[in-house]
Design a protein around this motif. Structure first.
Motif, PDB file in Angstrom:
ATOM      1  N   PRO B  11      13.379 -10.010  -3.211  1.00 57.05           N
ATOM      2  CA  PRO B  11      14.505  -9.234  -2.695  1.00 57.05           C
ATOM      3  C   PRO B  11      15.396 -10.088  -1.801  1.00 57.05           C
ATOM      4  CG  PRO B  11      12.479  -7.963  -2.529  1.00 57.05           C
ATOM      5  CD  PRO B  11      12.103  -9.331  -2.992  1.00 57.05           C
ATOM      6  N   SER B  12      16.688  -9.740  -1.813  1.00 57.58           N
ATOM      7  CA  SER B  12      17.659 -10.579  -1.124  1.00 57.58           C
ATOM      8  C   SER B  12      18.784  -9.720  -0.524  1.00 57.58           C
ATOM      9  CB  SER B  12      18.203 -11.598  -2.116  1.00 57.58           C
ATOM     10  OG  SER B  12      18.970 -12.563  -1.451  1.00 57.58           O
ATOM     11  N   MET B  13      19.809 -10.403  -0.058  1.00 59.32           N
ATOM     12  CA  MET B  13      20.966  -9.735   0.545  1.00 59.32           C
ATOM     13  C   MET B  13      21.489  -8.624  -0.343  1.00 59.32           C
ATOM     14  SD  MET B  13      23.654 -12.519   2.048  1.00 59.32           S
ATOM     15  CE  MET B  13      24.646 -11.400   3.039  1.00 59.32           C
ATOM     16  N   LEU B  14      21.868  -7.533   0.270  1.00 60.21           N
ATOM     17  CA  LEU B  14      22.513  -6.445  -0.472  1.00 60.21           C
ATOM     18  C   LEU B  14      23.885  -6.216   0.144  1.00 60.21           C
ATOM     19  CD1 LEU B  14      19.301  -4.292  -0.854  1.00 60.21           C
ATOM     20  CD2 LEU B  14      20.532  -5.470  -2.681  1.00 60.21           C
ATOM     21  N   PRO B  15      24.809  -5.618  -0.602  1.00 58.09           N
ATOM     22  CA  PRO B  15      26.176  -5.491  -0.086  1.00 58.09           C
ATOM     23  C   PRO B  15      26.197  -4.730   1.256  1.00 58.09           C
ATOM     24  CG  PRO B  15      26.080  -4.937  -2.427  1.00 58.09           C
ATOM     25  CD  PRO B  15      24.675  -5.080  -1.966  1.00 58.09           C
ATOM     26  N   GLU B  16      26.838  -5.328   2.208  1.00 60.32           N
ATOM     27  CA  GLU B  16      26.854  -4.768   3.561  1.00 60.32           C
ATOM     28  C   GLU B  16      27.425  -3.344   3.573  1.00 60.32           C
ATOM     29  OE1 GLU B  16      28.928  -7.377   6.219  1.00 60.32           O
ATOM     30  OE2 GLU B  16      28.263  -6.303   8.020  1.00 60.32           O
ATOM     31  N   ALA B  17      28.465  -3.133   2.779  1.00 62.49           N
ATOM     32  CA  ALA B  17      29.099  -1.811   2.761  1.00 62.49           C
ATOM     33  C   ALA B  17      28.107  -0.752   2.270  1.00 62.49           C
ATOM     34  CB  ALA B  17      30.334  -1.828   1.850  1.00 62.49           C
ATOM     35  N   VAL B  18      27.315  -1.116   1.292  1.00 65.50           N
ATOM     36  CA  VAL B  18      26.320  -0.169   0.763  1.00 65.50           C
ATOM     37  C   VAL B  18      25.209   0.065   1.781  1.00 65.50           C
ATOM     38  CG1 VAL B  18      24.590   0.202  -1.031  1.00 65.50           C
ATOM     39  CG2 VAL B  18      26.816  -0.755  -1.642  1.00 65.50           C
ATOM     40  N   MET B  19      24.745  -1.002   2.387  1.00 64.49           N
ATOM     41  CA  MET B  19      23.686  -0.871   3.399  1.00 64.49           C
ATOM     42  C   MET B  19      24.118   0.114   4.493  1.00 64.49           C
ATOM     43  SD  MET B  19      20.917  -2.737   2.756  1.00 64.49           S
ATOM     44  CE  MET B  19      20.100  -3.040   4.337  1.00 64.49           C
ATOM     45  N   LYS B  20      25.366   0.001   4.922  1.00 63.34           N
ATOM     46  CA  LYS B  20      25.859   0.868   6.006  1.00 63.34           C
ATOM     47  C   LYS B  20      25.968   2.329   5.555  1.00 63.34           C
ATOM     48  CE  LYS B  20      28.138  -2.509   8.924  1.00 63.34           C
ATOM     49  NZ  LYS B  20      29.366  -3.255   9.214  1.00 63.34           N
ATOM     50  N   GLU B  21      26.421   2.511   4.325  1.00 58.17           N
ATOM     51  CA  GLU B  21      26.564   3.865   3.784  1.00 58.17           C
ATOM     52  C   GLU B  21      25.194   4.545   3.667  1.00 58.17           C
ATOM     53  OE1 GLU B  21      29.552   3.440   0.551  1.00 58.17           O
ATOM     54  OE2 GLU B  21      28.526   5.229  -0.238  1.00 58.17           O
ATOM     55  N   VAL B  22      24.234   3.792   3.158  1.00 60.74           N
ATOM     56  CA  VAL B  22      22.888   4.354   2.981  1.00 60.74           C
ATOM     57  C   VAL B  22      22.279   4.686   4.346  1.00 60.74           C
ATOM     58  CG1 VAL B  22      20.538   3.807   2.215  1.00 60.74           C
ATOM     59  CG2 VAL B  22      22.492   3.262   0.746  1.00 60.74           C
ATOM     60  N   GLN B  23      22.500   3.806   5.309  1.00 64.89           N
ATOM     61  CA  GLN B  23      21.976   4.083   6.647  1.00 64.89           C
ATOM     62  C   GLN B  23      22.580   5.366   7.217  1.00 64.89           C
ATOM     63  OE1 GLN B  23      23.333   1.643   9.960  1.00 64.89           O
ATOM     64  NE2 GLN B  23      21.268   1.669  10.840  1.00 64.89           N
ATOM     65  N   LYS B  24      23.880   5.496   7.023  1.00 67.58           N
ATOM     66  CA  LYS B  24      24.601   6.636   7.604  1.00 67.58           C
ATOM     67  C   LYS B  24      24.070   7.968   7.080  1.00 67.58           C
ATOM     68  CE  LYS B  24      29.287   8.193   8.471  1.00 67.58           C
ATOM     69  NZ  LYS B  24      30.643   8.166   7.922  1.00 67.58           N
ATOM     70  N   GLU B  25      23.813   8.038   5.785  1.00 71.06           N
ATOM     71  CA  GLU B  25      23.387   9.321   5.223  1.00 71.06           C
ATOM     72  C   GLU B  25      21.875   9.412   5.030  1.00 71.06           C
ATOM     73  OE1 GLU B  25      26.004   9.083   1.823  1.00 71.06           O
ATOM     74  OE2 GLU B  25      24.408   8.445   0.466  1.00 71.06           O
ATOM     75  N   PHE B  26      21.144   8.531   5.719  1.00 70.39           N
ATOM     76  CA  PHE B  26      19.698   8.454   5.485  1.00 70.39           C
ATOM     77  C   PHE B  26      18.977   9.760   5.831  1.00 70.39           C
ATOM     78  CE2 PHE B  26      15.317   6.906   6.249  1.00 70.39           C
ATOM     79  CZ  PHE B  26      15.113   6.280   5.032  1.00 70.39           C
ATOM     80  N   LEU B  27      19.389  10.412   6.897  1.00 65.49           N
ATOM     81  CA  LEU B  27      18.702  11.637   7.335  1.00 65.49           C
ATOM     82  C   LEU B  27      19.273  12.890   6.703  1.00 65.49           C
ATOM     83  CD1 LEU B  27      18.411  10.981  11.188  1.00 65.49           C
ATOM     84  CD2 LEU B  27      16.726  10.477   9.416  1.00 65.49           C
ATOM     85  N   ASP B  28      20.510  12.795   6.249  1.00 66.23           N
ATOM     86  CA  ASP B  28      21.164  14.003   5.742  1.00 66.23           C
ATOM     87  C   ASP B  28      22.137  13.614   4.638  1.00 66.23           C
ATOM     88  OD1 ASP B  28      22.123  16.547   5.389  1.00 66.23           O
ATOM     89  OD2 ASP B  28      23.393  16.537   7.185  1.00 66.23           O
ATOM     90  N   PHE B  29      21.687  13.792   3.412  1.00 68.47           N
ATOM     91  CA  PHE B  29      22.513  13.441   2.274  1.00 68.47           C
ATOM     92  C   PHE B  29      23.448  14.599   1.943  1.00 68.47           C
ATOM     93  CE2 PHE B  29      23.252  13.610  -2.341  1.00 68.47           C
ATOM     94  CZ  PHE B  29      23.973  12.441  -2.488  1.00 68.47           C
ATOM     95  N   ASN B  30      24.752  14.318   1.947  1.00 70.95           N
ATOM     96  CA  ASN B  30      25.697  15.329   1.463  1.00 70.95           C
ATOM     97  C   ASN B  30      25.596  16.663   2.187  1.00 70.95           C
ATOM     98  OD1 ASN B  30      27.726  15.247  -0.345  1.00 70.95           O
ATOM     99  ND2 ASN B  30      26.434  15.364  -2.177  1.00 70.95           N
ATOM    100  N   GLY B  31      25.134  16.637   3.435  1.00 73.47           N
ATOM    101  CA  GLY B  31      25.043  17.880   4.208  1.00 73.47           C
ATOM    102  C   GLY B  31      23.955  18.840   3.759  1.00 73.47           C
ATOM    103  N   ILE B  32      22.974  18.365   2.972  1.00 74.12           N
ATOM    104  CA  ILE B  32      21.921  19.286   2.518  1.00 74.12           C
ATOM    105  C   ILE B  32      20.791  19.432   3.527  1.00 74.12           C
ATOM    106  CG2 ILE B  32      22.387  18.887   0.057  1.00 74.12           C
ATOM    107  CD1 ILE B  32      19.923  17.072  -0.049  1.00 74.12           C
ATOM    108  N   GLY B  33      20.843  18.634   4.603  1.00 73.47           N
ATOM    109  CA  GLY B  33      19.808  18.780   5.632  1.00 73.47           C
ATOM    110  C   GLY B  33      18.530  18.009   5.320  1.00 73.47           C
ATOM    111  N   ALA B  34      18.587  17.133   4.331  1.00 72.34           N
ATOM    112  CA  ALA B  34      17.418  16.309   3.993  1.00 72.34           C
ATOM    113  C   ALA B  34      17.931  14.963   3.499  1.00 72.34           C
ATOM    114  CB  ALA B  34      16.577  16.981   2.914  1.00 72.34           C
ATOM    115  N   GLY B  35      17.104  13.949   3.638  1.00 69.02           N
ATOM    116  CA  GLY B  35      17.460  12.632   3.127  1.00 69.02           C
ATOM    117  C   GLY B  35      17.222  12.562   1.623  1.00 69.02           C
ATOM    118  N   VAL B  36      17.884  11.609   0.965  1.00 66.20           N
ATOM    119  CA  VAL B  36      17.709  11.465  -0.490  1.00 66.20           C
ATOM    120  C   VAL B  36      16.243  11.253  -0.848  1.00 66.20           C
ATOM    121  CG1 VAL B  36      18.128   9.909  -2.435  1.00 66.20           C
ATOM    122  CG2 VAL B  36      20.030  10.663  -1.029  1.00 66.20           C
TER     123      VAL B  36
END
Lengths: 361, 361
Positions: B11-36
């Motif tokens: 495993p190696s570097m992943l796109p920074e923009a994606v890493m940040k997006e995934v972190q942001k919605e980690f606890l609550d995906f799309n407002g459903i109250g649960a993580g993916v």
């Protein structure tokens, strides 16, 4: 977001404290300037994570020294194939005790690799309830192993008293009850399970296997599924699911911090007894499993009037109680109460069920 | 944290923009109250993620309609086993072109399931450089398929002109070059790769296979590795690695947003030419692959004086350039320049290499 209780059969709720910790260090693990998912599985930083996770699991489950702990690819269904590849032979046979859907799937897959001696371990009793009967089974003395599923996720049946199998190794699928209660690992030749119920994200499989049972794989066994090869490479012949392994390690540490498996077992008893107690006290809801065989993890239940099912699910969701729809095989409802489900979640469900009953009785 | 450039082979570097997006919605995906990672793979929310990821990959790679895209368990090494199980027969044979470590491992594993006709596709030329020779290979007309590894991660060898195989399906391992450049999928019977290089976290494997090649699996094929069963269940016979599939979908969307594979190919050319150009201009560093066979993804290089290797690695790390140590098979250094590695990272590496050379010449 509002607080949601997620009764999914898996993937399902994970401990909130762990979710927050993982989120916090997602971009930068331990100050190394990279996230855990971005580093090599062979890096010093990652190996420390992997080793600690394995050691903590050993602690939690009291795994004896003569057992290997493997982190593998393929989920429970992968093991349905690689178990007979590793422990069985094409000429010999294995016993499969069927008590529901998953033990049945395991037996079906094993037929490709060994002779399967399949038998029912459950029956419907005089009260119309599913009950277990694990004594006097037609087990073969020369079977390579006996397979059972300790907790049937779909049918809501759990085996608390494993059958006696003498010198024949007993193998149990513990995908949906691992770490939910104490287990005497030394009674089993092998225990295995997918992670996506009580441990962490999907896509990693834990195999706990007695050392003398490995090293005899059939010649058709893929290298990544050969338990000996896997053990010799510390589960890294190829790249494992590094995120799931890391996350599992966090869950193991969290479980230790709250008192380990014994404390978790007490909580799971309390949660499941609360829900079963309410169902039994009602004639609006029912569960069709005898008390002695009831799963603490997955509780299927039925509304007397199934035409209300859709409304029940919709109103539950409006009350932040999600994923209660039963498996398509059984219909009705199913509440999965894995380790990460707090008691408050079960209380909220029972309270909703009471109100729904009153409104529709 | 300081900005780190991570040259790990995966495993190696992943796109920074994606890493940040995934972190942001980690606890609550799309407002459903649960993580993916907490929701069922069969939930409406997850299915939308899974389907969009598959559709975006089809777009990016221009995958024709008569190909299935499968998301599987087991990594590249898993495919080393399930390829001959699905496309080969125990009685028949398959051709394996060996150009480095990974194509060799693939051939070794296939021997368990079919007759393997193995041949070298590389040689050392008069200048002492590794070169490819993919014409006039001793291919068999009745082979079930021809296997090659498009990019050898360890040896730094990439095949840009795939061999002609007539009516025999050509199968390529593209683990470490998928989405790094345009490929004409219609030239191949099957393309496959683990995700942990150009796509996302480890533990998920992508198989792109022509429809007429599936449905003929050997009887010993595990259900989760049968391409037909997998296709018929939309890659969800059992629980897939939901996190990796979701993350892959984010990477596909990100790649589309920056111009798709064509734009990425131009960037990868620029990055690799910068590093190779510098190495070739120096007599302190060297690379042993002929220009026509050089990988754009993995660039092994050697210091003239290998006693400086440890110091090079330590000083690079102090300059925030990590994971440059070469694979143990070759020694020396290796810089992996996957899609997520920005040009600035390569510039920083070259600049460090220049300084190191001056200090030690």
């Amino acid at each position: 977001m509002s607080k949601v209780y997620n009764f999914s059969a898996g993937p399902s709720m994970l401990p909130e404290a762990v979710m927050k910790e993982v989120q916090k260090e997602f971009l930068d693990f331990n100050g190394i300037g990279a996230g855990v998912i971005e580093i090599s599985h062979r890096s010093k930083d990652y190996l420390a994570i992997a080793e600690k996770a394995a050691a903590d699991l050993r602690d939690l489950m009291n795994i004896p020294d003569n057992y290997k702990v493997l982190f593998m690819h393929g989920g429970g269904r992968g093991v349905f194939a690689n178990l007979p590849m590793n422990l069985g032979t094409a000429e010999g046979s294995a016993d499969y005790i069927v008590t529901g859907a998953w033990s049945g799937y395991a037996a079906e897959e094993a037929v490709k690799y060994t002779h399967v001696n399949s038998m029912r371990g459950d029956f419907v009793n005089a009260d119309g309830k599913v009950e277990l009967k694990l004594k006097d089974l037609p087990l073969k003395k020369d079977a390579a192993y006996v397979h059972m599923c300790m907790n049937e996720t779909i049918h809501g049946i759990e085996i608390f008293d494993a059958p006696e199998t003498g010198d024949v190794p007993l193998v149990a699928d513990i995908s949906s009850c691992i770490l939910s209660r104490r287990m005497d690992v030394s009674r089993y030749g092998m225990l295995y399970g997918g992670a996506q119920k009580n441990i962490g994200p999907s896509g990693i499989t834990i195999v706990i296997v007695r050392e003398d049972l490995i090293g005899h794989a059939q010649s058709i066994t893929p290298a990544i599924w050969d338990y000996k090869v896997t053990a010799d490479h510390d589960s890294m012949l190829n790249t494992p699911n590094t995120f799931a392994w890391y996350f599992a390690g966090k869950v193991f540490a969290w479980l230790k911090s709250i008192g380990g498996v014994e404390a978790m077992e007490a909580m799971n008893k309390e949660k499941s007894e609360l829900l079963y107690g309410f169902i039994d006290s009602s004639d609006f809801y029912s569960n069709n499993v005898a008390v002695s065989a009831r799963s603490r993890m997955n509780i299927p239940f039925f509304l007397k009037d199934s035409s209300l099912d859709q409304q029940f699910i919709a109103e539950a969701k409006a009350n932040n109680l999600i994923s209660l729809k039963g498996h398509r095989v059984l219909g009705g409802m199913r509440a999965s109460l894995y380790n990460a489900m707090p008691l408050e979640g079960v209380k909220a469900l029972v309270s909703f069920m009471e109100k729904f009953e009153k409104a529709h009785k």
